[in-house]
Design an enzyme around this catalytic site. Structure first.
Site, short mmCIF file in Angstrom:
data_model
loop_
_atom_site.label_atom_id
_atom_site.label_comp_id
_atom_site.label_asym_id
_atom_site.label_seq_id
_atom_site.Cartn_x
_atom_site.Cartn_y
_atom_site.Cartn_z
N SER A 189 -4.20 -7.82 -4.05
CA SER A 189 -2.95 -8.62 -4.46
C SER A 189 -1.49 -8.42 -3.60
O SER A 189 -0.82 -9.31 -3.77
CB SER A 189 -2.74 -7.99 -5.88
N SER A 190 -1.49 -7.51 -2.58
CA SER A 190 -0.24 -7.51 -1.98
C SER A 190 -0.85 -6.46 -0.69
O SER A 190 -1.66 -5.85 -0.79
CB SER A 190 0.88 -6.59 -2.65
N ASP A 196 -10.09 0.79 2.35
CA ASP A 196 -9.33 1.39 1.78
C ASP A 196 -9.50 2.61 0.82
O ASP A 196 -8.78 3.67 0.84
CB ASP A 196 -8.30 0.42 0.83
N GLY A 218 -2.42 3.69 -6.67
CA GLY A 218 -1.29 3.19 -7.53
C GLY A 218 -1.62 3.58 -9.08
O GLY A 218 -0.70 3.82 -9.82
#
Length: 467
Positions: free
Chosen positions: A13-14, A238, A404
């Site tokens: 998403s980012s 990631d 996050g």
């Protein structure tokens, strides 16, 4: 004078360009540039906008110079499984299709006509997920056979950005393991499997390990940003980078890399490709220095992110956590791993429909929907911990939540309660930290992974939630 290292850390998403350095024995981290990411419809396919994203990376590198924090090296990490096919001239073949697209529907059955699911797992150790590269390539072969014929090179998403930056075509190991085309015993491409499936072997590149230098920027790019730097491959998947940043050096813990996906597992020296592991749908992805990430993919905060977006992004995640806590007595639950939540037209409605169709009370408010999601995730974590302890024959005392999602205090409390384990939350920027750590290890700023993890523990706040 400090040496700066740049990480392009890109989620579904980012994305952002972060710079890290060491100062007075601690690691420092600064966000330089943030940008939006997401799939867009093109020719009725869900696609990534890689051309736009590359310009965002260049913008971030220019900002580094403006801020006087010029990095000596750069590495890119992203999600797994997605790829770009290039022709012999370096042109992209077809659309840059993303893993949530439905082109893979039914492709598992096509693969299993050639090799059974159990035999495939025994070779690769990778769990079945319909979006895995192996099924995406079957979709290309069936629907666009000309692309398979014309393909000179297959580059996973971070490999493609490294290629745009420096011109070198390689496949990084941790990302490549998510393809379900790496042999778990040899840690190399399973060319025999490729032959069986009819995939063009020549398009798969040399496998490189995290810490490998790919050389410097393309000259025209160095001229554009006003300086040169080295491209150093991190754990480009990631989760691989996030696990490298777990601030612990013992083996008495389970980790959750918590973001769009929740990846829950343990580090192991050898893969577990057993039938039991297959039946429980665990995966064995590659990690730093050929360690294995024995884990399960759980839908994760994608559900909350989607619901938040459907409410017009009016509320921050902390506010949504507070609303969920206020509605904590709402009784309904969903299976967070059900395919209906992978790519629904409307996540809020998907949650409501699941509750209705399973005979449960239907959530109406944002707080009720959020508490259903958070509580369901925590209960899924609890089941997964028990399965991990069953497959490893171990009992673990704590859970390290990084990424996050470590900032979702209510979810951490629910996780501690559901699992009966102490939860250690943080660092929130684990993926970028792990990316930079691989570069620092290559530069000999840390003597070992253990030394790096000690510094990470000292440098970033860890919050503990009691069971």
């Amino acid at each position: 004078m400090s040496k700066y290292y740049a990480a392009v850390d890109m989620g579904a998403s980012s994305g952002r360009l972060m710079v890290g350095w060491t100062e007075n024995g601690k690691m420092q981290l600064e966000e330089i540039h943030r940008f939006e990411n997401g799939m867009v419809k093109k020719d009725d396919e869900l696609c990534w906008e890689f051309d736009r994203i590359f310009r965002e990376i260049v913008t971030g590198l220019k900002k580094c110079k403006e801020l006087g924090k010029i990095p000596v090296s750069l590495g890119v990490d992203t999600w797994g499984v997605d790829f770009v096919l290039l022709d012999k001239d370096g042109g992209v073949l077809g659309n840059t299709v993303g893993y949530r697209d439905h082109r893979t529907d039914g492709m598992d059955e096509e693969v299993y006509k050639i090799i059974s699911q159990n035999d495939l797992y025994a070779r690769t150790g990778i769990q079945k997920a319909i979006y895995n590269t192996i099924y995406q390539l079957m979709a290309v072969k069936k629907k666009y056979p000309q692309y398979m014929e014309q393909a000179d090179s297959l580059l996973f998403v971070p490999d493609y950005f490294h290629y745009l930056l420096c011109g070198k075509k390689v496949n990084e190991y941790t990302e490549a393991t998510t393809s379900q085309l790496i042999n778990a015993q040899t840690n190399d491409w399973d060319y025999e499997l490729m032959d069986m499936l009819g995939y063009k072997k020549a398009m798969f590149n040399e496998l490189v390990m995290p810490g490998t230098s790919l050389g410097n920027l393309r000259p025209e790019l160095a001229e554009e940003i006003g300086y040169d730097l080295e491209i150093v491959v991190p754990c480009t998947h990631d989760t691989g980078s996030a696990v490298l940043a777990v601030p612990a050096n013992d083996d008495d813990f389970v980790y959750i890399s918590s973001g769009t996906w929740s990846l829950m597992g343990v580090e192991m020296a050898r893969p577990d490709c057993s039938q039991q592991s297959c039946d429980l749908n665990f995966t064995n992805e590659g990690g730093y220095n050929h360690r294995f990430r024995h884990l399960k993919n759980i839908m994760g905060l994608w559900m909350i992110q989607s619901v938040r977006h459907e409410y017009g992004d009016k509320y921050g995640f902390a506010e949504i956590c507070e609303m969920a806590e206020e509605a904590k007595d709402f009784p309904s639950r969903v299976d967070a791993n059900d395919n209906c939540f992978l790519s629904p037209d409307n996540m809020t409605q998907a949650v409501k429909d699941y509750c209705k169709n399973s005979g449960q009370q239907v959530p109406e408010t944002l707080g009720e929907i959020a508490t259903v999601i958070y509580t369901s995730l925590a209960e899924c974590y609890a089941r997964t911990v028990k399965e991990l302890e069953e497959t490893t024959g171990r009992t673990y005392s704590r859970i390290h939540v990084v990424g996050g999602g470590s900032n979702a205090g209510y979810l951490n409390e629910l996780t501690a309660k559901a699992t009966g384990k102490e939860v250690h939350a943080g660092p929130g920027e684990a993926t970028a930290i792990g990316n930079i750590t691989a570069q620092m290890l290559k530069a000999k700023e840390f003597a070992s992974v253990e030394a790096a993890r000690d510094v990470i523990h000292e440098s970033f706040g860890i919050k503990i939630y009691q069971a």
